[in-house]
Design an enzyme around this catalytic site. Sequence first.
Site, PDB file in Angstrom:
ATOM      1  N   SER A 192      20.643  71.303 -82.583  1.00 55.86           N
ATOM      2  CA  SER A 192      19.367  71.521 -81.893  1.00 55.86           C
ATOM      3  C   SER A 192      19.372  70.991 -80.469  1.00 55.86           C
ATOM      4  O   SER A 192      18.638  71.494 -79.616  1.00 55.86           O
ATOM      5  CB  SER A 192      18.228  70.857 -82.676  1.00 55.86           C
ATOM      6  OG  SER A 192      18.440  69.461 -82.793  1.00 55.86           O
TER       7      SER A 192
ATOM      8  N   ASP B   3      11.011  63.823 -78.715  1.00 58.60           N
ATOM      9  CA  ASP B   3      10.748  62.858 -79.778  1.00 58.60           C
ATOM     10  C   ASP B   3      11.934  61.908 -79.757  1.00 58.60           C
ATOM     11  O   ASP B   3      12.839  62.062 -78.941  1.00 58.60           O
ATOM     12  CB  ASP B   3      10.544  63.530 -81.145  1.00 58.60           C
ATOM     13  CG  ASP B   3      11.743  64.356 -81.593  1.00 58.60           C
ATOM     14  OD1 ASP B   3      12.896  63.914 -81.386  1.00 58.60           O
ATOM     15  OD2 ASP B   3      11.531  65.444 -82.154  1.00 58.60           O
TER      16      ASP B   3
ATOM     17  N   HIS C  19      15.378  63.714 -79.787  1.00 56.32           N
ATOM     18  CA  HIS C  19      15.665  64.897 -78.961  1.00 56.32           C
ATOM     19  C   HIS C  19      15.321  64.624 -77.499  1.00 56.32           C
ATOM     20  O   HIS C  19      14.180  64.281 -77.180  1.00 56.32           O
ATOM     21  CB  HIS C  19      14.877  66.110 -79.452  1.00 56.32           C
ATOM     22  CG  HIS C  19      15.284  66.580 -80.809  1.00 56.32           C
ATOM     23  ND1 HIS C  19      14.693  66.123 -81.952  1.00 56.32           N
ATOM     24  CD2 HIS C  19      16.255  67.448 -81.191  1.00 56.32           C
ATOM     25  CE1 HIS C  19      15.270  66.698 -83.003  1.00 56.32           C
ATOM     26  NE2 HIS C  19      16.214  67.504 -82.567  1.00 56.32           N
TER      27      HIS C  19
END
Length: 424
Positions: free
Chosen positions: A40, A326, A329
């Site tokens: 991600s 967050d 990330h």
Amino acid sequence: MFLLLRFVLVSCIIGSLGFDNPPTNVVSHLNGDWFLFGDSRSDCNHVVNTNPRNYSYMDLNPALCDSGKISSKAGNSIFRSFHFTDFYNYTGEGQQIIFYEGVNFTPYHAFKCTTSGSNDIWMQNKGLFYTQVYKNMAVYRSLTFVNVPYVYNGSAQSTALCKSGSLVLNNPAYIAREANFGDYYYKVEADFYLSGCDEYIVPLCIFNGKFLSNTKYYDDSQYYFNKDTGVIYGLNSTETITTGFDFNCHYLVLPSGNYLAISNELLLTVPTKAICLNKRKDFTPVQVVDSRWNNARQSDNMTAVACQPPYCYFRNSTTNYVGVYDINHGDAGFTSILSGLLYDSPCFSQQGVFRYDNVSSVWPLYSYGRCPTAADINTPDVPICVYDPLPLILLGILLGVAVIIIVVLLLYFMVDNGTRLHDA
């Protein structure tokens, strides 16, 4: 000689002005022939579809999203896709390969095959798997997944014996016991086929311990037999423990061919997926960026264990991962490491990437590319330029020989001239 002295003088002047060219903590590339595998933190499609325009979710610079040089999937990893039903077909090709994934299978997920199993064994499996991937991608350009077809002549089907949480193992597949067998003391076989790739990474796994079923203990035994070459690969359970063991995997690099999977005891396993390795290349070390959680979650160091010189360079941040989107990330330190993908660099080493190929404050170890040939060492007041001494020694020898020849010729002509004057 004059040109050499001028080069040394210029280099020393550069050193006195503070030009160090230190190794930098980034991943980069020599040219445009590179590829990145990720999750991600480099998945541009995930940002577009799930978090529109919020590129702070990634550690990758969004300018690289349209490069066509990235294969990434949020929530996944190459190891996770290799073993489990949660699958993404990682596919890419390049001379220089970069990996920034692995965090989606860590102790945080606490996977183990059975309730009495061991996540530590799965961390060991992860390290062994990535060791094979990194070593082989240093000599292959292309990585992708392929399905492995197999033929089992019995009536039993594959069974989801090994599962935990949302993760269900499907590579290798377990073939359930035939109904007419009263226990697991039996021999059974299945054919499988590898074709279309130069080589393949496949799993060969056993329960390394005493497996209990209906008051009986079994020792796992699995073999792969290459019917074309006669080579056999095998594992037998050697441990006597009855709890705390799990599915130990070895990762074999096999050629194309016709194979026979054989079990002499317990359940038959057969590979269903393989890493497909294609297009041999000149040896080019891979680059691996540490893939870990914020310290609030437990991570592992298996990619670091797997990434060793000379086939691999490991890059890591010195601080905790703290994202801006967050906590997991968008970390500034890892964004900085990946920023090196925005430009070409001439030299790669264990210590880092060098931006220039002339002089450096650090001698590159396990170097690759066009690397500095001199080390610039600054004392408080006097710059000292230390070069590889061999060329200077050879030049000195040549100059010495030239001087001797000149002296001999001068003496010869002086003596000859004196003789002729005397004769006159």
